[in-house]
Design a protein around this motif. Structure first.
Motif, PDB file in Angstrom:
ATOM      1  N   VAL A 235       0.827  -1.206   0.000  1.00 52.14           N
ATOM      2  CA  VAL A 235       0.000   0.000   0.000  1.00 52.14           C
ATOM      3  C   VAL A 235       0.865   1.262   0.000  1.00 52.14           C
ATOM      4  O   VAL A 235       0.593   2.230  -0.726  1.00 52.14           O
ATOM      5  N   ALA A 236       1.940   1.252   0.789  1.00 52.47           N
ATOM      6  CA  ALA A 236       2.828   2.416   0.852  1.00 52.47           C
ATOM      7  C   ALA A 236       3.480   2.699  -0.498  1.00 52.47           C
ATOM      8  O   ALA A 236       3.858   3.843  -0.785  1.00 52.47           O
ATOM      9  N   TYR A 237       3.587   1.702  -1.330  1.00 45.98           N
ATOM     10  CA  TYR A 237       4.196   1.835  -2.651  1.00 45.98           C
ATOM     11  C   TYR A 237       3.238   2.465  -3.666  1.00 45.98           C
ATOM     12  O   TYR A 237       3.611   2.772  -4.790  1.00 45.98           O
ATOM     13  N   GLY A 238       1.961   2.624  -3.254  1.00 41.66           N
ATOM     14  CA  GLY A 238       0.977   3.259  -4.113  1.00 41.66           C
ATOM     15  C   GLY A 238      -0.065   2.325  -4.683  1.00 41.66           C
ATOM     16  O   GLY A 238      -0.895   2.740  -5.505  1.00 41.66           O
ATOM     17  N   ASN A 239      -0.071   1.088  -4.243  1.00 41.49           N
ATOM     18  CA  ASN A 239      -1.078   0.135  -4.711  1.00 41.49           C
ATOM     19  C   ASN A 239      -2.318   0.191  -3.815  1.00 41.49           C
ATOM     20  O   ASN A 239      -2.226   0.556  -2.644  1.00 41.49           O
ATOM     21  N   PRO A 240      -3.486  -0.170  -4.332  1.00 43.07           N
ATOM     22  CA  PRO A 240      -4.695  -0.130  -3.513  1.00 43.07           C
ATOM     23  C   PRO A 240      -4.668  -1.162  -2.387  1.00 43.07           C
ATOM     24  O   PRO A 240      -4.153  -2.276  -2.566  1.00 43.07           O
ATOM     25  N   ALA A 241      -5.205  -0.798  -1.248  1.00 45.73           N
ATOM     26  CA  ALA A 241      -5.226  -1.711  -0.100  1.00 45.73           C
ATOM     27  C   ALA A 241      -5.988  -2.988  -0.426  1.00 45.73           C
ATOM     28  O   ALA A 241      -5.663  -4.063   0.107  1.00 45.73           O
ATOM     29  N   SER A 242      -6.985  -2.894  -1.282  1.00 50.71           N
ATOM     30  CA  SER A 242      -7.792  -4.071  -1.622  1.00 50.71           C
ATOM     31  C   SER A 242      -7.012  -5.122  -2.395  1.00 50.71           C
ATOM     32  O   SER A 242      -7.468  -6.262  -2.519  1.00 50.71           O
ATOM     33  N   GLN A 243      -5.841  -4.762  -2.890  1.00 52.14           N
ATOM     34  CA  GLN A 243      -5.062  -5.711  -3.691  1.00 52.14           C
ATOM     35  C   GLN A 243      -4.319  -6.721  -2.829  1.00 52.14           C
ATOM     36  O   GLN A 243      -3.933  -7.781  -3.318  1.00 52.14           O
ATOM     37  N   CYS A 244      -4.118  -6.411  -1.550  1.00 56.01           N
ATOM     38  CA  CYS A 244      -3.320  -7.286  -0.690  1.00 56.01           C
ATOM     39  C   CYS A 244      -4.138  -7.765   0.501  1.00 56.01           C
ATOM     40  O   CYS A 244      -4.664  -6.959   1.273  1.00 56.01           O
ATOM     41  N   THR A 245      -4.229  -9.068   0.658  1.00 58.27           N
ATOM     42  CA  THR A 245      -4.946  -9.682   1.771  1.00 58.27           C
ATOM     43  C   THR A 245      -3.961 -10.077   2.853  1.00 58.27           C
ATOM     44  O   THR A 245      -3.059 -10.889   2.612  1.00 58.27           O
ATOM     45  N   SER A 246      -4.113  -9.504   4.053  1.00 58.16           N
ATOM     46  CA  SER A 246      -3.242  -9.838   5.168  1.00 58.16           C
ATOM     47  C   SER A 246      -3.641 -11.200   5.742  1.00 58.16           C
ATOM     48  O   SER A 246      -4.813 -11.440   6.017  1.00 58.16           O
ATOM     49  N   LEU A 247      -2.665 -12.051   5.925  1.00 57.15           N
ATOM     50  CA  LEU A 247      -2.919 -13.417   6.371  1.00 57.15           C
ATOM     51  C   LEU A 247      -2.898 -13.542   7.888  1.00 57.15           C
ATOM     52  O   LEU A 247      -2.151 -12.842   8.573  1.00 57.15           O
ATOM     53  N   LYS A 248      -3.693 -14.462   8.380  1.00 58.93           N
ATOM     54  CA  LYS A 248      -3.684 -14.831   9.788  1.00 58.93           C
ATOM     55  C   LYS A 248      -3.298 -16.299   9.961  1.00 58.93           C
ATOM     56  O   LYS A 248      -2.770 -16.708  10.985  1.00 58.93           O
ATOM     57  N   GLY A 249      -3.591 -17.088   8.943  1.00 55.89           N
ATOM     58  CA  GLY A 249      -3.447 -18.537   9.023  1.00 55.89           C
ATOM     59  C   GLY A 249      -4.805 -19.183   9.098  1.00 55.89           C
ATOM     60  O   GLY A 249      -5.718 -18.675   9.760  1.00 55.89           O
ATOM     61  N   GLY A 250      -4.979 -20.271   8.395  1.00 56.69           N
ATOM     62  CA  GLY A 250      -6.261 -20.961   8.378  1.00 56.69           C
ATOM     63  C   GLY A 250      -7.155 -20.577   7.221  1.00 56.69           C
ATOM     64  O   GLY A 250      -8.224 -21.186   7.047  1.00 56.69           O
ATOM     65  N   GLU A 251      -6.747 -19.588   6.414  1.00 55.90           N
ATOM     66  CA  GLU A 251      -7.580 -19.184   5.280  1.00 55.90           C
ATOM     67  C   GLU A 251      -7.537 -20.235   4.165  1.00 55.90           C
ATOM     68  O   GLU A 251      -6.564 -20.978   4.013  1.00 55.90           O
ATOM     69  N   THR A 252      -8.602 -20.275   3.391  1.00 54.98           N
ATOM     70  CA  THR A 252      -8.677 -21.128   2.212  1.00 54.98           C
ATOM     71  C   THR A 252      -9.030 -20.262   1.020  1.00 54.98           C
ATOM     72  O   THR A 252     -10.015 -19.523   1.053  1.00 54.98           O
ATOM     73  N   PHE A 253      -8.226 -20.349  -0.032  1.00 56.76           N
ATOM     74  CA  PHE A 253      -8.453 -19.562  -1.238  1.00 56.76           C
ATOM     75  C   PHE A 253      -8.665 -20.492  -2.422  1.00 56.76           C
ATOM     76  O   PHE A 253      -7.810 -21.325  -2.730  1.00 56.76           O
ATOM     77  N   GLU A 254      -9.832 -20.357  -3.055  1.00 55.39           N
ATOM     78  CA  GLU A 254     -10.143 -21.130  -4.252  1.00 55.39           C
ATOM     79  C   GLU A 254      -9.651 -20.322  -5.452  1.00 55.39           C
ATOM     80  O   GLU A 254     -10.310 -19.407  -5.924  1.00 55.39           O
ATOM     81  N   PHE A 255      -8.478 -20.675  -5.959  1.00 53.46           N
ATOM     82  CA  PHE A 255      -7.889 -19.917  -7.063  1.00 53.46           C
ATOM     83  C   PHE A 255      -8.552 -20.218  -8.402  1.00 53.46           C
ATOM     84  O   PHE A 255      -8.496 -19.421  -9.327  1.00 53.46           O
ATOM     85  N   SER A 256      -9.137 -21.388  -8.519  1.00 53.77           N
ATOM     86  CA  SER A 256      -9.846 -21.775  -9.732  1.00 53.77           C
ATOM     87  C   SER A 256     -10.771 -22.916  -9.330  1.00 53.77           C
ATOM     88  O   SER A 256     -10.745 -23.365  -8.178  1.00 53.77           O
ATOM     89  N   PRO A 257     -11.609 -23.410 -10.233  1.00 56.35           N
ATOM     90  CA  PRO A 257     -12.446 -24.561  -9.870  1.00 56.35           C
ATOM     91  C   PRO A 257     -11.639 -25.789  -9.472  1.00 56.35           C
ATOM     92  O   PRO A 257     -12.189 -26.728  -8.896  1.00 56.35           O
ATOM     93  N   TYR A 258     -10.327 -25.767  -9.754  1.00 52.30           N
ATOM     94  CA  TYR A 258      -9.502 -26.951  -9.517  1.00 52.30           C
ATOM     95  C   TYR A 258      -8.355 -26.714  -8.534  1.00 52.30           C
ATOM     96  O   TYR A 258      -7.786 -27.677  -8.024  1.00 52.30           O
ATOM     97  N   VAL A 259      -7.998 -25.476  -8.276  1.00 54.65           N
ATOM     98  CA  VAL A 259      -6.801 -25.165  -7.487  1.00 54.65           C
ATOM     99  C   VAL A 259      -7.200 -24.469  -6.190  1.00 54.65           C
ATOM    100  O   VAL A 259      -7.890 -23.441  -6.208  1.00 54.65           O
ATOM    101  N   THR A 260      -6.760 -25.029  -5.076  1.00 58.19           N
ATOM    102  CA  THR A 260      -7.052 -24.477  -3.760  1.00 58.19           C
ATOM    103  C   THR A 260      -5.755 -24.299  -2.981  1.00 58.19           C
ATOM    104  O   THR A 260      -4.871 -25.156  -3.029  1.00 58.19           O
ATOM    105  N   VAL A 261      -5.654 -23.177  -2.272  1.00 59.52           N
ATOM    106  CA  VAL A 261      -4.503 -22.916  -1.401  1.00 59.52           C
ATOM    107  C   VAL A 261      -5.009 -22.710   0.018  1.00 59.52           C
ATOM    108  O   VAL A 261      -5.898 -21.882   0.258  1.00 59.52           O
ATOM    109  N   ARG A 262      -4.447 -23.461   0.946  1.00 62.91           N
ATOM    110  CA  ARG A 262      -4.764 -23.325   2.369  1.00 62.91           C
ATOM    111  C   ARG A 262      -3.552 -22.766   3.093  1.00 62.91           C
ATOM    112  O   ARG A 262      -2.444 -23.277   2.938  1.00 62.91           O
ATOM    113  N   VAL A 263      -3.771 -21.713   3.866  1.00 64.19           N
ATOM    114  CA  VAL A 263      -2.687 -21.005   4.534  1.00 64.19           C
ATOM    115  C   VAL A 263      -2.399 -21.648   5.887  1.00 64.19           C
ATOM    116  O   VAL A 263      -3.318 -21.900   6.675  1.00 64.19           O
ATOM    117  N   VAL A 264      -1.127 -21.902   6.146  1.00 64.28           N
ATOM    118  CA  VAL A 264      -0.693 -22.566   7.374  1.00 64.28           C
ATOM    119  C   VAL A 264       0.232 -21.615   8.137  1.00 64.28           C
ATOM    120  O   VAL A 264       1.308 -21.267   7.646  1.00 64.28           O
TER     121      VAL A 264
END
Length: 382
Positions: free
Chosen positions: A140-169
């Motif tokens: 954000v400090a570099y000039g990009n919108p805050a909505s572009q970056c998701t801050s992680l906590k752990g435990g999130e699940t992101f469905e990148f496509s109908p076939y690809v899933t990423v789980r944050v550890v």
């Protein structure tokens, strides 16, 4: 249930008039005959991935391509300075585009050898970033919108496509020899359990771009300990087990483990607990080494300036062989592999390597020297 099929008795005989018009009678040839069931053809969607293509391009940088979706882990391409280098980011994006796409970014932790270029990647691509809070603040400090970056906590699940899933550890940063963790030391660090549904099976990768081993994996994590903003989380091992169970997979196919020291402690726990079949080390090339009396550091154009030698990690090498886990050790930047239902194999990446003047196979073009941390990759008591 049996299925039946009528056999034609002549071109002029319709199915409805076989008996009446074609001399019907007592012949067995004139009646419907039972046949084995005919299964309908399997239709595989055109966009379903047949593989996960994974490319290592230094430190803990990986590019993954699964079908139409591609994403980067970390992506540091300079490893020096205090600000991003736009030309270096443009170059690597162009190189990777020859074999895939870049549609998202994952960041394991905030250190400069992992996350310095992320704000520039955000600017040039406009793609989403998933990273520790400190990295998002830099984006954000570099000039990009805050909505572009998701801050992680752990435990999130992101469905990148109908076939690809990423789980944050939620994971932990590495520890040097003689140091034991207490659950609160080190920067916020994350690993990522990646699953991709191919036509044959769900293939899986656990990428941990840093980490300690042994007892530290079982100590609950504490952030901002002793402050009003203290946050408490389960242990790294429990976090990975939770993601693993949520993914519903029988084992982890590939573990991209790191960093550059004490990995054997992690391996003794992670490999048997999660049935790891393949191991790929990383975090190589970050520190300078002497080659013919000259200091040589990280440079994609130079090539990996010291080799990864199994003789320098004898405990890890012996352990992996004892449990039948196959190691795939990189020879140079932009080495690439393919993970499918049939296994993990090296694949050609000469077209991408050519952008940096790297040979199609093997090290170079620069001359290699000794690992500057030789003798420190495993510690007394490991």
């Amino acid at each position: 249930m049996k299925k039946y099929r009528l056999f034609a008795l002549g071109a002029i005989c319709s199915a409805a008039a076989i008996v009446a018009a074609c001399g019907g009678g007592d012949s067995d040839d004139d009646v419907a005959q039972p046949v084995d069931p005919v299964d309908p053809p399997v239709v595989i969607p055109a966009d379903q991935p047949r593989e996960v293509r994974t490319t290592w391009f230094g430190i803990s940088n990986f590019h993954y391509q699964a079908g139409d979706f591609g994403f980067i882990l970390d992506g540091e391409v300079v490893n020096s300075g205090r600000a991003p280098t736009p030309a270096a980011v443009t170059k690597v994006l162009g190189a990777l585009s020859k074999k895939g796409s870049v549609d998202a970014f994952l960041v394991g932790h905030e250190h400069g050898d992992h996350a310095l270029q992320i704000p520039e990647y955000a600017k040039q691509t406009g793609k989403p970033i998933y990273a520790p809070r400190a990295v998002c603040e830099d984006v954000v400090a570099y000039g990009n919108p805050a909505s572009q970056c998701t801050s992680l906590k752990g435990g999130e699940t992101f469905e990148f496509s109908p076939y690809v899933t990423v789980r944050v550890v939620r994971w932990l940063h590495s520890l040097s020899c003689g140091v034991s963790g207490n659950g609160s030391a080190g920067v916020e660090t994350f690993g990522f359990l990646i699953t991709a549904r191919t036509p044959e099976k769900v293939v899986s990768i656990y990428a941990s771009d840093s980490g300690a081993g042994g007892q530290e994996l079982f100590i609950p994590r504490v952030v901002n300990k002793g402050t009003a903003s203290e946050e408490n989380y389960p242990s790294p091992f429990d976090n990975l087990m939770t993601a693993f169970k949520a993914a519903g997979i029988p084992n982890i196919d590939l573990w991209q483990g790191g960093p550059e020291s004490r990995v054997v402690n992690q391996a003794r726990i992670i490999v048997p607990a999660f049935g790891v079949k393949y191991f790929a080390p990383h975090h190589l090339g970050t520190r300078n080494t002497l080659v013919d009396g000259q200091s040589v550091g990280f440079s994609l154009e130079y090539g990996l300036h010291f080799p990864y030698l199994e003789s320098e990690v004898p405990l890890l090498t012996a352990y992996l062989k004892s449990v039948g886990t196959t190691a795939f050790n990189p020879d140079n930047y932009f080495d690439a592999w393919s993970l499918t239902a049939n296994g993990f194999t090296t694949v050609d990446n000469a077209e991408v390597k050519a952008v940096y003047g790297l040979p199609a196979t093997g090290p170079g073009p620069g001359k290699q020297g000794p690992n500057p941390r030789a003798g420190q990759l495993e510690c007394a008591g490991d």
